[in-house]
Design an enzyme around this catalytic site. Structure first.
Site, PDB file in Angstrom:
ATOM      1  N   SER A 141       0.349 -15.809 -69.600  1.00 19.38           N
ATOM      2  CA  SER A 141       1.060 -17.041 -69.240  1.00 19.38           C
ATOM      3  C   SER A 141       0.414 -17.674 -68.009  1.00 19.38           C
ATOM      4  O   SER A 141      -0.139 -16.966 -67.162  1.00 19.38           O
ATOM      5  CB  SER A 141       2.511 -16.672 -68.914  1.00 19.38           C
ATOM      6  OG  SER A 141       3.145 -17.742 -68.263  1.00 19.38           O
ATOM      7  N   TYR A 157       8.888 -11.908 -64.620  1.00 17.30           N
ATOM      8  CA  TYR A 157       8.119 -12.314 -65.807  1.00 17.30           C
ATOM      9  C   TYR A 157       6.671 -12.612 -65.426  1.00 17.30           C
ATOM     10  O   TYR A 157       5.732 -12.088 -66.038  1.00 17.30           O
ATOM     11  CB  TYR A 157       8.774 -13.550 -66.434  1.00 17.30           C
ATOM     12  CG  TYR A 157       7.951 -14.194 -67.531  1.00 17.30           C
ATOM     13  CD1 TYR A 157       7.848 -13.609 -68.794  1.00 17.30           C
ATOM     14  CD2 TYR A 157       7.271 -15.394 -67.297  1.00 17.30           C
ATOM     15  CE1 TYR A 157       7.084 -14.209 -69.799  1.00 17.30           C
ATOM     16  CE2 TYR A 157       6.508 -15.998 -68.290  1.00 17.30           C
ATOM     17  CZ  TYR A 157       6.415 -15.393 -69.545  1.00 17.30           C
ATOM     18  OH  TYR A 157       5.650 -15.984 -70.524  1.00 17.30           O
TER      19      TYR A 157
HETATM   20  N1  LIG Z   1       6.601 -20.649 -75.043  1.00 15.79           N
HETATM   21  C1  LIG Z   1       5.927 -20.821 -73.919  1.00 15.79           C
HETATM   22  O1  LIG Z   1       5.960 -21.879 -73.299  1.00 15.79           O
HETATM   23  C2  LIG Z   1       5.053 -19.704 -73.401  1.00 15.79           C
HETATM   24  C3  LIG Z   1       4.311 -19.944 -72.245  1.00 15.79           C
HETATM   25  C4  LIG Z   1       3.493 -18.940 -71.747  1.00 15.79           C
HETATM   26  C5  LIG Z   1       3.409 -17.727 -72.416  1.00 15.79           C
HETATM   27  N2  LIG Z   1       4.130 -17.518 -73.539  1.00 15.79           N
HETATM   28  C6  LIG Z   1       4.018 -16.213 -74.197  1.00 15.79           C
HETATM   29  O2  LIG Z   1       3.802 -16.384 -75.576  1.00 15.79           O
HETATM   30  C7  LIG Z   1       4.347 -15.263 -76.291  1.00 15.79           C
HETATM   31  C8  LIG Z   1       5.264 -15.759 -77.406  1.00 15.79           C
HETATM   32  O3  LIG Z   1       6.329 -16.478 -76.805  1.00 15.79           O
HETATM   33  P1  LIG Z   1       7.341 -17.444 -77.580  1.00 15.79           P
HETATM   34  O4  LIG Z   1       7.576 -18.590 -76.696  1.00 15.79           O
HETATM   35  O5  LIG Z   1       6.918 -17.617 -78.972  1.00 15.79           O
HETATM   36  O6  LIG Z   1       8.658 -16.524 -77.475  1.00 15.79           O
HETATM   37  P2  LIG Z   1       9.789 -16.106 -78.507  1.00 15.79           P
HETATM   38  O7  LIG Z   1      10.030 -17.162 -79.517  1.00 15.79           O
HETATM   39  O8  LIG Z   1      10.931 -15.620 -77.651  1.00 15.79           O
HETATM   40  O9  LIG Z   1       9.121 -14.854 -79.251  1.00 15.79           O
HETATM   41  C9  LIG Z   1       9.007 -13.598 -78.657  1.00 15.79           C
HETATM   42  C10 LIG Z   1       8.630 -12.619 -79.737  1.00 15.79           C
HETATM   43  O10 LIG Z   1       8.448 -11.312 -79.148  1.00 15.79           O
HETATM   44  C11 LIG Z   1       9.131 -10.359 -79.952  1.00 15.79           C
HETATM   45  N3  LIG Z   1       9.516  -9.191 -79.145  1.00 15.79           N
HETATM   46  C12 LIG Z   1      10.152  -9.202 -77.940  1.00 15.79           C
HETATM   47  N4  LIG Z   1      10.356  -7.935 -77.540  1.00 15.79           N
HETATM   48  C13 LIG Z   1       9.844  -7.118 -78.492  1.00 15.79           C
HETATM   49  C14 LIG Z   1       9.767  -5.721 -78.659  1.00 15.79           C
HETATM   50  N5  LIG Z   1      10.279  -4.899 -77.753  1.00 15.79           N
HETATM   51  N6  LIG Z   1       9.178  -5.214 -79.765  1.00 15.79           N
HETATM   52  C15 LIG Z   1       8.655  -6.058 -80.705  1.00 15.79           C
HETATM   53  N7  LIG Z   1       8.699  -7.392 -80.603  1.00 15.79           N
HETATM   54  C16 LIG Z   1       9.293  -7.918 -79.517  1.00 15.79           C
HETATM   55  C17 LIG Z   1      10.344 -11.125 -80.479  1.00 15.79           C
HETATM   56  O11 LIG Z   1      10.816 -10.553 -81.696  1.00 15.79           O
HETATM   57  P3  LIG Z   1      12.113  -9.635 -81.889  1.00 15.79           P
HETATM   58  O12 LIG Z   1      13.170 -10.113 -80.957  1.00 15.79           O
HETATM   59  O13 LIG Z   1      12.399  -9.806 -83.341  1.00 15.79           O
HETATM   60  O14 LIG Z   1      11.637  -8.247 -81.578  1.00 15.79           O
HETATM   61  C18 LIG Z   1       9.712 -12.471 -80.793  1.00 15.79           C
HETATM   62  O15 LIG Z   1       9.087 -12.420 -82.083  1.00 15.79           O
HETATM   63  C19 LIG Z   1       5.068 -14.402 -75.249  1.00 15.79           C
HETATM   64  O16 LIG Z   1       4.260 -13.333 -74.854  1.00 15.79           O
HETATM   65  C20 LIG Z   1       5.274 -15.368 -74.089  1.00 15.79           C
HETATM   66  O17 LIG Z   1       5.379 -14.709 -72.850  1.00 15.79           O
HETATM   67  C21 LIG Z   1       4.954 -18.471 -74.051  1.00 15.79           C
END
Ligand SMILES: NC(=O)c1ccc[n+]([C@@H]2O[C@H](COP(=O)([O-])OP(=O)(O)OC[C@H]3O[C@@H](n4cnc5c(N)ncnc54)[C@H](OP(=O)(O)O)[C@@H]3O)[C@@H](O)[C@H]2O)c1
Length: 238
Positions: A141, A157
């Site tokens: 991130s 985070y």
């Molecule tokens: N969206 C943004 O603006 C942004 C910005 C910077 C970085 N990121 C990074 O991008 C990645 C995806 O983020 P997103 O925004 O798509 O978030 P999201 O929609 O909340 O998705 C998070 C995913 O991680 C899975 N997960 C969480 N804990 C887990 C565990 N213990 N075991 C297996 N799976 C797990 C969740 O699935 P389950 O709950 O089904 O397990 C879900 O599929 C993350 O690493 C986030 O930090 C996102």
């Protein structure tokens, strides 16, 4: 390519797994804890592309690496024989002022965002780099990118994502002679549930589908051009 992606049940991971399954030459092992959402993903992939090349696998990446669930993952990896790409995308976010963060909160952030990735990497490494250059892509991130703008409430985070970025650099060095590249994409704002948790009123300029296109291309081609790099991918602040 044989590809493992975590966090495939929603947001960026869901869109990236779907995008990767569009190519019939790919086999995608899609991991998260929510089995029902992974089944939805499979259904959508099969009905859109009809390649039957996406396998959902329910797994808590924080769990015991010698336990039953990781045993199921091991079986799939054994069957495939070689893993070409691992995308450590699963992540969790906590929005809480520093003084209210408990030790459990800190542990939770590091368990999901760092140890979860470590678990997957440990499982996959013996099966990477055999016949073609392997690629480990850690989804970091901008919050964990040195010198970037920082935001209140995101200390645990952001620090955990900084640890994941540093792990990327360390591993790239350690694996340099094993035909495996390790890179980290430091994402800026992408419109997902997680972003809404961090910035409830903010509208990101990038959708998960748009980011998925970039990640899918980078994961399958970037290993030929980059190693040990933390790549900032951001149009906006946040
Ligand atoms: N969206 C943004 O603006 C942004 C910005 C910077 C970085 N990121 C990074 O991008 C990645 C995806 O983020 P997103 O925004 O798509 O978030 P999201 O929609 O909340 O998705 C998070 C995913 O991680 C899975 N997960 C969480 N804990 C887990 C565990 N213990 N075991 C297996 N799976 C797990 C969740 O699935 P389950 O709950 O089904 O397990 C879900 O599929 C993350 O690493 C986030 O930090 C996102």
């Amino acid at each position: 390519m044989n590809i493992i992606i975590t966090g495939a049940s929603s947001g960026i991971g869901y869109a990236t797994a779907l995008q990767l399954s569009e190519n019939p030459a790919n086999y995608v092992l899609a991991i998260s804890r929510s089995e029902d959402k992974l089944q939805e993903l499979k259904k959508q992939s099969d009905s859109l592309y009809r390649h039957d090349n996406l396998l959902p696998l329910a797994l808590d990446i924080e769990g015991n690496i010698t336990g039953n669930d990781f045993g199921l993952l091991q079986k799939q990896i054994d069957k495939l024989g070689e893993i070409h790409v691992l995308i450590n995308n699963a992540g969790a976010l906590l929005n809480k002022p520093f003084l209210e963060l408990t030790d459990e909160d800190w542990l939770q952030m590091y368990q999901t965002n760092v140890l979860g990735a470590v678990h997957l990497i440990k499982k996959v490494l013996p099966f990477m780099g055999k016949t073609q250059r392997g690629h480990i892509v850690n989804i970091g991130s901008m919050g964990g990118y040195q010198g970037s703008s920082k935001f209140r409430g995101l200390a645990a985070y952001s620090a955990s994502k900084a640890a994941l970025a540093n792990l990327t650099e360390c591993l790239a060095e350690e694996l340099a002679e094993q035909n495996i590249a390790v890179n980290c994409l430091a994402l800026g704002a992408v419109q997902t549930e997680m972003l809404h948790k961090a910035f409830p009123t903010y509208q990101a300029p990038v959708s998960s589908q748009e980011m998925a296109q970039y990640i899918a291309f980078f994961a399958t081609h970037g290993q030929l051009f980059q190693n040990g790099k933390i790549v900032p991918l951001s149009l906006s602040t946040p």
